[in-house]
Structures are given as C-alpha cells and as structure tokens.
Design a protein around this motif. Structure first.
Motif, PDB file in Angstrom:
ATOM      1  N   UNK A   3       0.838  -1.202   0.000  1.00  0.00           N
ATOM      2  CA  UNK A   3       0.000   0.000   0.000  1.00  0.00           C
ATOM      3  C   UNK A   3       0.873   1.251   0.000  1.00  0.00           C
ATOM      4  N   UNK A   4       0.506   2.213  -0.856  1.00  0.00           N
ATOM      5  CA  UNK A   4       1.191   3.500  -0.884  1.00  0.00           C
ATOM      6  C   UNK A   4       0.128   4.579  -0.780  1.00  0.00           C
ATOM      7  N   UNK A   5       0.314   5.490   0.169  1.00  0.00           N
ATOM      8  CA  UNK A   5      -0.645   6.570   0.367  1.00  0.00           C
ATOM      9  C   UNK A   5       0.039   7.900   0.070  1.00  0.00           C
ATOM     10  N   UNK A   6      -0.785   8.923  -0.170  1.00  0.00           N
ATOM     11  CA  UNK A   6      -0.240  10.250  -0.437  1.00  0.00           C
ATOM     12  C   UNK A   6      -1.248  11.311  -0.019  1.00  0.00           C
ATOM     13  N   UNK A   7      -0.725  12.437   0.410  1.00  0.00           N
ATOM     14  CA  UNK A   7      -1.535  13.610   0.692  1.00  0.00           C
ATOM     15  C   UNK A   7      -1.077  14.710  -0.249  1.00  0.00           C
ATOM     16  N   UNK A   8      -2.018  15.283  -0.990  1.00  0.00           N
ATOM     17  CA  UNK A   8      -1.703  16.340  -1.946  1.00  0.00           C
ATOM     18  C   UNK A   8      -2.078  17.676  -1.314  1.00  0.00           C
ATOM     19  N   UNK A  20      -2.561   3.375  -3.681  1.00  0.00           N
ATOM     20  CA  UNK A  20      -2.242   2.232  -4.529  1.00  0.00           C
ATOM     21  C   UNK A  20      -2.182   1.031  -3.604  1.00  0.00           C
ATOM     22  N   UNK A  21      -2.880  -0.021  -3.941  1.00  0.00           N
ATOM     23  CA  UNK A  21      -2.846  -1.240  -3.127  1.00  0.00           C
ATOM     24  C   UNK A  21      -2.624  -2.443  -4.019  1.00  0.00           C
ATOM     25  N   UNK A  22      -1.965  -3.447  -3.470  1.00  0.00           N
ATOM     26  CA  UNK A  22      -1.751  -4.712  -4.179  1.00  0.00           C
ATOM     27  C   UNK A  22      -1.466  -5.787  -3.144  1.00  0.00           C
ATOM     28  N   UNK A  23      -1.417  -7.017  -3.604  1.00  0.00           N
ATOM     29  CA  UNK A  23      -1.110  -8.117  -2.685  1.00  0.00           C
ATOM     30  C   UNK A  23       0.385  -8.171  -2.387  1.00  0.00           C
TER      31      UNK A  23
END
Length: 52
Positions: A3-8, A20-23
């Motif tokens: 998982x990748x998160x971001x704040x704009x 973005x998420x993946x196994x």
C-alpha cells in the motif's frame, strides 16, 4: 510493498489521494495523478519502452 498513500497539498487544503494497493509488488516507480476536481490517485509508473 502492499500500500502507498499520499496527501496532496492544494490551495483548497490537503487532499488524501486514493492509495495504490496490491497483494505485494516490487515496482519502485509511482506517481500521483489528478483524476477529477480535487481528486487524486496513486498509480504505478509503467515503462514507456516499446516491445519489438
């Protein structure tokens, strides 16, 4: 990585991008794209190389 998160940061304030998420991935290049008004998404960058 799963998982990748971001704040704009925008003139309207901080906006959480859709993560973005993946196994599990070994990809290492990601980008934040705007997909609507005050709506952003984290996506992986795909190589621009063409296949022969």
């Amino acid at each position: 990585m799963t998982r990748i998160t971001a704040t704009v940061k925008t003139p309207s304030g901080n906006i959480e991008a859709e993560p973005y998420t993946s196994s599990g991935t070994s990809f290492s290049k990601f980008a934040i794209i705007q997909v609507g008004v005050n709506k952003f998404q984290v996506t992986r960058v795909v190589s621009g190389k063409r296949r022969k």
